[in-house]
Design a protein around this motif. Structure first.
Motif, PDB file in Angstrom:
ATOM      1  N   MET A  91     -11.063   5.116 -70.201  1.00 19.18           N
ATOM      2  CA  MET A  91     -10.270   6.098 -71.049  1.00 19.18           C
ATOM      3  C   MET A  91      -8.865   5.473 -71.375  1.00 19.18           C
ATOM      4  O   MET A  91      -8.393   4.463 -70.660  1.00 19.18           O
ATOM      5  N   TYR A 135      -9.882  17.501 -68.824  1.00  8.61           N
ATOM      6  CA  TYR A 135     -10.510  16.774 -69.780  1.00  8.61           C
ATOM      7  C   TYR A 135     -11.938  16.463 -69.458  1.00  8.61           C
ATOM      8  O   TYR A 135     -12.898  16.696 -70.447  1.00  8.61           O
ATOM      9  N   LEU A 136     -12.271  16.053 -68.193  1.00 10.32           N
ATOM     10  CA  LEU A 136     -13.581  15.789 -67.841  1.00 10.32           C
ATOM     11  C   LEU A 136     -14.310  17.145 -67.710  1.00 10.32           C
ATOM     12  O   LEU A 136     -15.697  16.766 -67.964  1.00 10.32           O
ATOM     13  N   ARG A 182      -6.824  14.366 -66.658  1.00 15.74           N
ATOM     14  CA  ARG A 182      -8.395  13.890 -66.501  1.00 15.74           C
ATOM     15  C   ARG A 182      -9.089  15.095 -65.915  1.00 15.74           C
ATOM     16  O   ARG A 182     -10.234  15.171 -66.308  1.00 15.74           O
ATOM     17  N   THR A 198     -11.879   8.833 -74.280  1.00 18.51           N
ATOM     18  CA  THR A 198     -12.821   7.962 -73.672  1.00 18.51           C
ATOM     19  C   THR A 198     -12.889   6.933 -74.981  1.00 18.51           C
ATOM     20  O   THR A 198     -13.417   7.205 -75.995  1.00 18.51           O
ATOM     21  N   GLU A 218      -3.845  11.516 -64.040  1.00 18.77           N
ATOM     22  CA  GLU A 218      -4.877  12.231 -63.256  1.00 18.77           C
ATOM     23  C   GLU A 218      -4.950  13.770 -63.636  1.00 18.77           C
ATOM     24  O   GLU A 218      -6.105  14.261 -63.509  1.00 18.77           O
ATOM     25  N   GLY A 278      -5.257  12.003 -74.062  1.00 24.05           N
ATOM     26  CA  GLY A 278      -6.274  11.072 -73.800  1.00 24.05           C
ATOM     27  C   GLY A 278      -7.807  11.304 -74.358  1.00 24.05           C
ATOM     28  O   GLY A 278      -7.935  12.141 -74.919  1.00 24.05           O
ATOM     29  N   THR A 293      -6.610   1.074 -63.203  1.00 23.77           N
ATOM     30  CA  THR A 293      -5.625   1.573 -64.050  1.00 23.77           C
ATOM     31  C   THR A 293      -4.402   0.907 -64.411  1.00 23.77           C
ATOM     32  O   THR A 293      -4.351  -0.332 -63.746  1.00 23.77           O
ATOM     33  N   VAL A 349     -13.228   4.480 -65.054  1.00 24.59           N
ATOM     34  CA  VAL A 349     -13.791   5.679 -64.050  1.00 24.59           C
ATOM     35  C   VAL A 349     -15.162   5.396 -63.988  1.00 24.59           C
ATOM     36  O   VAL A 349     -15.908   5.076 -64.709  1.00 24.59           O
TER      37      VAL A 349
END
Length: 162
Positions: free
Chosen positions: A107, A56-57, A53, A97, A50, A95, A77, A130
């Motif tokens: 992911m 990253y996002l 993420r 996608t 988490e 990580g 998950t 996600v």
């Protein structure tokens, strides 16, 4: 090693982390992440994923976490634990996608013990699905076009929206 600072592909290669991983975050195992057996508690890995993420996002332009951005909801998950980690060890979470649809994406993650020379050791792998929702909670939100391009170009993700 830089902690909590995004690591790009060249930085990951110097730590022995192979392709296709192109985005990572380094950290060190904390005492509070250990279980009664003295190794990292299984639940800590989901927290690490988490924490990964979030930057990253933002970097992939899926969200800037403003009130107008889509809500990110985990649908699923999973983790596979391959080797133990212990207090004080440095690790890197990577990580990417793997695939995306119109309003959701899958992911994959890995946790690595970096190597000064040679190959890093993968200790854990994981996956998350996600889903993007409208901020109001009513209905799904499409993945922004810039994010779709980043998934394709930077991660080599498969477009399953057709």
């Amino acid at each position: 090693m830089l902690y909590h600072t995004p690591l790009d592909a060249p930085a990951l290669r110097t730590l022995g982390i192979p392709e296709p991983w192109g985005f990572g975050l380094a950290d060190r195992v904390r005492f509070g992440e250990l279980d009664a057996l003295g190794h990292v508690n299984n639940a800590a890995y989901l927290t690490w994923f988490e924490s990964f993420r979030l930057p990253y996002l933002a970097a992939r332009r899926i969200t800037d976490y403003s009130p107008e951005s889509p809500r990110l909801v985990l649908r699923r998950t999973a983790c596979d634990y391959l080797a133990e980690l212990f207090a004080g060890q440095d690790y890197v979470v990577t990580g990417r996608t793997r695939a995306f649809r119109r309003t959701s994406f899958t992911m994959e993650f890995a946790v690595w013990l970096p190597a000064a020379a040679g190959a890093a050791r993968c200790t854990t792998t994981g996956e998350a699905i996600v889903v993007l929702l409208n901020w109001t909670g009513t209905g799904r939100h499409p993945i922004p076009e810039a994010g779709r391009r980043a998934f394709l170009e930077l991660d080599g993700a498969l477009d399953e929206s057709a």
